[in-house]
Write a protein that holds these residues in place. Structure first.
Motif, short mmCIF file in Angstrom:
data_model
loop_
_atom_site.label_atom_id
_atom_site.label_comp_id
_atom_site.label_asym_id
_atom_site.label_seq_id
_atom_site.Cartn_x
_atom_site.Cartn_y
_atom_site.Cartn_z
N LEU A 86 -7.52 -13.07 78.50
CA LEU A 86 -6.30 -13.26 77.72
C LEU A 86 -6.62 -13.78 76.32
N ALA A 87 -7.58 -14.70 76.25
CA ALA A 87 -7.97 -15.24 74.94
C ALA A 87 -8.55 -14.15 74.05
N VAL A 88 -9.37 -13.29 74.61
CA VAL A 88 -9.96 -12.18 73.86
C VAL A 88 -8.85 -11.26 73.33
N LEU A 89 -7.91 -10.90 74.18
CA LEU A 89 -6.81 -10.02 73.77
C LEU A 89 -5.93 -10.68 72.71
N PHE A 90 -5.69 -11.97 72.86
CA PHE A 90 -4.86 -12.69 71.90
C PHE A 90 -5.52 -12.75 70.52
N PHE A 91 -6.80 -13.10 70.50
CA PHE A 91 -7.49 -13.17 69.20
C PHE A 91 -7.68 -11.78 68.59
N ALA A 92 -7.77 -10.76 69.43
CA ALA A 92 -7.83 -9.38 68.92
C ALA A 92 -6.51 -9.03 68.23
N LEU A 93 -5.39 -9.43 68.85
CA LEU A 93 -4.08 -9.20 68.24
C LEU A 93 -3.97 -9.89 66.90
N LEU A 94 -4.39 -11.15 66.85
CA LEU A 94 -4.34 -11.89 65.59
C LEU A 94 -5.23 -11.25 64.53
N SER A 95 -6.41 -10.83 64.93
CA SER A 95 -7.38 -10.32 63.96
C SER A 95 -7.00 -8.96 63.39
N ILE A 96 -6.31 -8.14 64.21
CA ILE A 96 -5.98 -6.79 63.77
C ILE A 96 -4.54 -6.67 63.29
N ARG A 97 -3.63 -7.43 63.92
CA ARG A 97 -2.21 -7.29 63.62
C ARG A 97 -1.54 -8.63 63.31
N SER A 98 -2.22 -9.50 62.58
CA SER A 98 -1.61 -10.79 62.25
C SER A 98 -0.32 -10.61 61.45
N ARG A 99 -0.19 -9.49 60.76
CA ARG A 99 0.97 -9.26 59.91
C ARG A 99 2.28 -9.12 60.69
N ILE A 100 2.20 -8.91 62.02
CA ILE A 100 3.45 -8.82 62.79
C ILE A 100 4.17 -10.16 62.82
N PHE A 101 3.46 -11.23 62.47
CA PHE A 101 4.08 -12.56 62.43
C PHE A 101 4.66 -12.87 61.06
N SER A 102 4.46 -11.99 60.10
CA SER A 102 4.87 -12.27 58.72
C SER A 102 6.23 -11.64 58.39
N PRO A 103 7.09 -12.38 57.70
CA PRO A 103 8.36 -11.80 57.25
C PRO A 103 8.20 -10.94 55.99
N LEU A 104 7.03 -10.99 55.36
CA LEU A 104 6.77 -10.20 54.16
C LEU A 104 6.38 -8.77 54.54
N ASP A 105 6.47 -7.87 53.56
CA ASP A 105 6.02 -6.50 53.76
C ASP A 105 4.50 -6.47 53.59
N ASN A 106 3.80 -6.35 54.72
CA ASN A 106 2.33 -6.34 54.69
C ASN A 106 1.78 -4.95 55.01
N THR A 107 2.49 -3.92 54.62
CA THR A 107 2.05 -2.55 54.90
C THR A 107 0.63 -2.33 54.41
N ARG A 108 -0.22 -1.84 55.30
CA ARG A 108 -1.58 -1.47 54.92
C ARG A 108 -1.56 -0.02 54.43
N SER A 109 -1.97 0.19 53.21
CA SER A 109 -1.97 1.54 52.66
C SER A 109 -3.07 1.65 51.62
N ARG A 110 -3.41 2.90 51.28
CA ARG A 110 -4.44 3.16 50.27
C ARG A 110 -3.83 3.50 48.93
N LYS A 111 -2.51 3.43 48.81
CA LYS A 111 -1.84 3.90 47.60
C LYS A 111 -2.33 3.19 46.34
N THR A 112 -2.29 1.87 46.35
CA THR A 112 -2.70 1.13 45.15
C THR A 112 -4.17 1.36 44.84
N TYR A 113 -5.03 1.28 45.85
CA TYR A 113 -6.47 1.44 45.62
C TYR A 113 -6.81 2.83 45.12
N ASP A 114 -6.09 3.84 45.61
CA ASP A 114 -6.34 5.21 45.18
C ASP A 114 -5.90 5.45 43.73
N GLN A 115 -4.88 4.72 43.27
CA GLN A 115 -4.28 5.00 41.97
C GLN A 115 -4.85 4.18 40.82
#
Length: 251
Positions: A86-115
């Motif tokens: 359970l600890a492994v799965l929980f820390f995996a969630l935090l490490s990959i999808r920590s943004r689900i806890f954020s009220p801000l728009d944390n969309t991961r995209s390549r738009k800015t870096y590409d432009q």
């Protein structure tokens, strides 16, 4: 042709795992631009509030996991490795999808870096999700080691600092990737993700040297990322190092 197909499959897999939106999945283009040098005070307040709320939400998640694992450890009918899983799965969630806890728009995209204009040594876009996926694995391993060192306590200082680091990284992503505030992104990446990574690594190292050694890889990568953000800022106009007020563009 086969090599191209393999690259495409790898890119799709990595982007799916890390939640990176490709060009075909992009949201409608931003229709706001900075027309003045005025500080966007509202944006500053939103960033601070959003970061605080994300830290609070992830801290509550740590508390919830601690209570859950305590119940599991007391249950003699469950195998001893179950709480570790359970600890492994929980820390995996935090490490990959920590943004689900954020009220801000944390969309991961390549738009800015590409432009934006990038230095010649800048890594290709696909490198970023691959490296972050590797770092996510290292974060999971090091955090589990810390959790074990702390006698299965989630609500411990090293892990609280870890979620603070993740929240600061997500807020930086909002500033740079989503809102394309290249100036504000420079001090934020240094005082946020980079500095907090150094602090967390030091605390991890003090608690468990192996965990600190594993997590130190993220400091190396974030140092490269911080230099890259600085160079992108220089090459794209060197706007003020704070969030500018944005004005909607008439269609």
């Amino acid at each position: 042709m086969t090599q191209s197909n393999n690259t495409g499959i790898l890119e799709k897999f990595v982007n799916t795992v890390m939640g990176v939106k490709t060009e075909n999945q992009q949201q409608p283009p931003d229709t706001s631009i900075a027309t003045t040098q005025a500080l966007d005070i509202r944006a500053v307040l939103v960033y601070k509030l959003g970061t605080f709320l994300q830290i609070a939400a992830m801290t509550l998640a740590l508390l919830g996991m601690e209570k859950l694992v305590m119940l599991i450890d007391k249950n003699t009918h469950l195998p001893s490795w179950f709480s570790t899983l359970l600890a492994v799965l929980f820390f995996a969630l935090l490490s990959i999808r920590s943004r689900i806890f954020s009220p801000l728009d944390n969309t991961r995209s390549r738009k800015t870096y590409d432009q934006v204009i990038r230095p010649r040594w800048a890594p290709p876009p696909l490198v970023f999700p691959i490296v972050w996926m590797i770092i996510a694995v290292l974060r999971v391993i090091s955090s589990v080691l810390i959790w074990q060192q702390m006698n299965h306590q989630f609500l411990a200082l090293p892990l609280i600092l870890f979620v603070v680091h993740l929240a600061l990284g997500d807020t930086w992503n909002t500033i740079f990737t989503v809102e394309r505030r290249l100036g504000a992104a420079v001090p934020v990446v240094i005082l946020g993700p980079w500095l907090s990574a150094v602090v967390v690594t030091a605390i991890y190292w003090q608690t468990n040297p192996v965990a600190g050694m594993i997590l130190s890889v993220s400091c190396i990568w974030l140092t490269v990322a911080a230099v890259l953000v600085f160079r992108i800022w220089q090459l794209n106009g060197s706007e003020p190092l704070y969030p500018l007020k944005l004005t909607p563009v008439e269609k």
